[in-house]
Design a protein around this motif. Structure first.
Motif, short mmCIF file in Angstrom:
data_model
loop_
_atom_site.label_atom_id
_atom_site.label_comp_id
_atom_site.label_asym_id
_atom_site.label_seq_id
_atom_site.Cartn_x
_atom_site.Cartn_y
_atom_site.Cartn_z
N TYR A 19 0.85 -1.19 0.00
CA TYR A 19 0.00 0.00 0.00
C TYR A 19 0.88 1.24 0.00
CZ TYR A 19 0.71 -0.27 5.10
OH TYR A 19 1.26 -0.37 6.35
N HIS A 20 0.30 2.35 -0.48
CA HIS A 20 1.00 3.64 -0.54
C HIS A 20 0.73 4.42 0.73
CE1 HIS A 20 0.00 3.02 -4.98
NE2 HIS A 20 1.27 2.74 -4.84
N GLU A 21 1.75 5.13 1.17
CA GLU A 21 1.64 6.00 2.34
C GLU A 21 0.99 5.20 3.47
OE1 GLU A 21 3.37 8.75 2.23
OE2 GLU A 21 3.75 8.53 0.11
N ASP A 22 -0.10 5.70 4.05
CA ASP A 22 -0.79 4.98 5.12
C ASP A 22 -2.16 4.49 4.69
OD1 ASP A 22 1.20 5.10 7.07
OD2 ASP A 22 0.65 7.15 7.60
N ARG A 23 -2.33 4.26 3.40
CA ARG A 23 -3.64 3.85 2.86
C ARG A 23 -3.79 2.33 2.88
NH1 ARG A 23 -2.75 7.16 -2.34
NH2 ARG A 23 -1.85 8.97 -1.34
N LYS A 24 -3.89 1.78 4.09
CA LYS A 24 -3.99 0.33 4.26
C LYS A 24 -5.27 -0.24 3.68
CE LYS A 24 -1.17 0.46 8.39
NZ LYS A 24 -1.10 0.20 9.81
N ASP A 25 -6.25 0.60 3.46
CA ASP A 25 -7.53 0.14 2.92
C ASP A 25 -7.47 -0.02 1.39
OD1 ASP A 25 -7.26 2.92 2.77
OD2 ASP A 25 -9.41 3.22 2.62
N GLU A 26 -6.38 0.39 0.76
CA GLU A 26 -6.23 0.31 -0.70
C GLU A 26 -5.06 -0.60 -1.05
OE1 GLU A 26 -5.83 4.29 -2.19
OE2 GLU A 26 -7.80 4.88 -1.48
N LEU A 27 -5.18 -1.88 -0.70
CA LEU A 27 -4.09 -2.83 -0.93
C LEU A 27 -3.93 -3.19 -2.40
CD1 LEU A 27 -4.29 -5.57 1.85
CD2 LEU A 27 -2.57 -3.80 1.57
#
Length: 78
Positions: A19-27
């Motif tokens: 995932y990018h940055e802290d976007r854990k919801d967008e794997l």
């Protein structure tokens, strides 16, 4: 910044979620063939095609050279 999670090596293939940055919801997910140095399967994170993949590939080459495959890895650049 890209974070690789669930990083594992199976034979000659490295597989991981990311995932990018802290976007854990967008794997996203990829499989990388060590023998030919190419991605064989990719699901892009957050719809951003190939964002940061050159950095992932450079880091994978470093891991391959040292034969170290931690379960999680953070890749930073500026």
């Amino acid at each position: 910044m890209i974070t690789l999670i669930n990083l594992r090596k199976k034979g000659n293939v490295i597989e991981a979620d990311y995932y990018h940055e802290d976007r854990k919801d967008e794997l996203g997910h990829f499989k990388y063939d060590i023998n030919n140095g190419k991605y064989i399967d990719v699901k892009y994170a957050g719809g951003s095609k190939q964002y940061g993949f050159v950095h992932i590939e450079n880091d994978l080459k470093l891991l391959i050279r040292h034969n170290v495959f931690p379960e999680q890895r953070v890749i930073l650049w500026y």
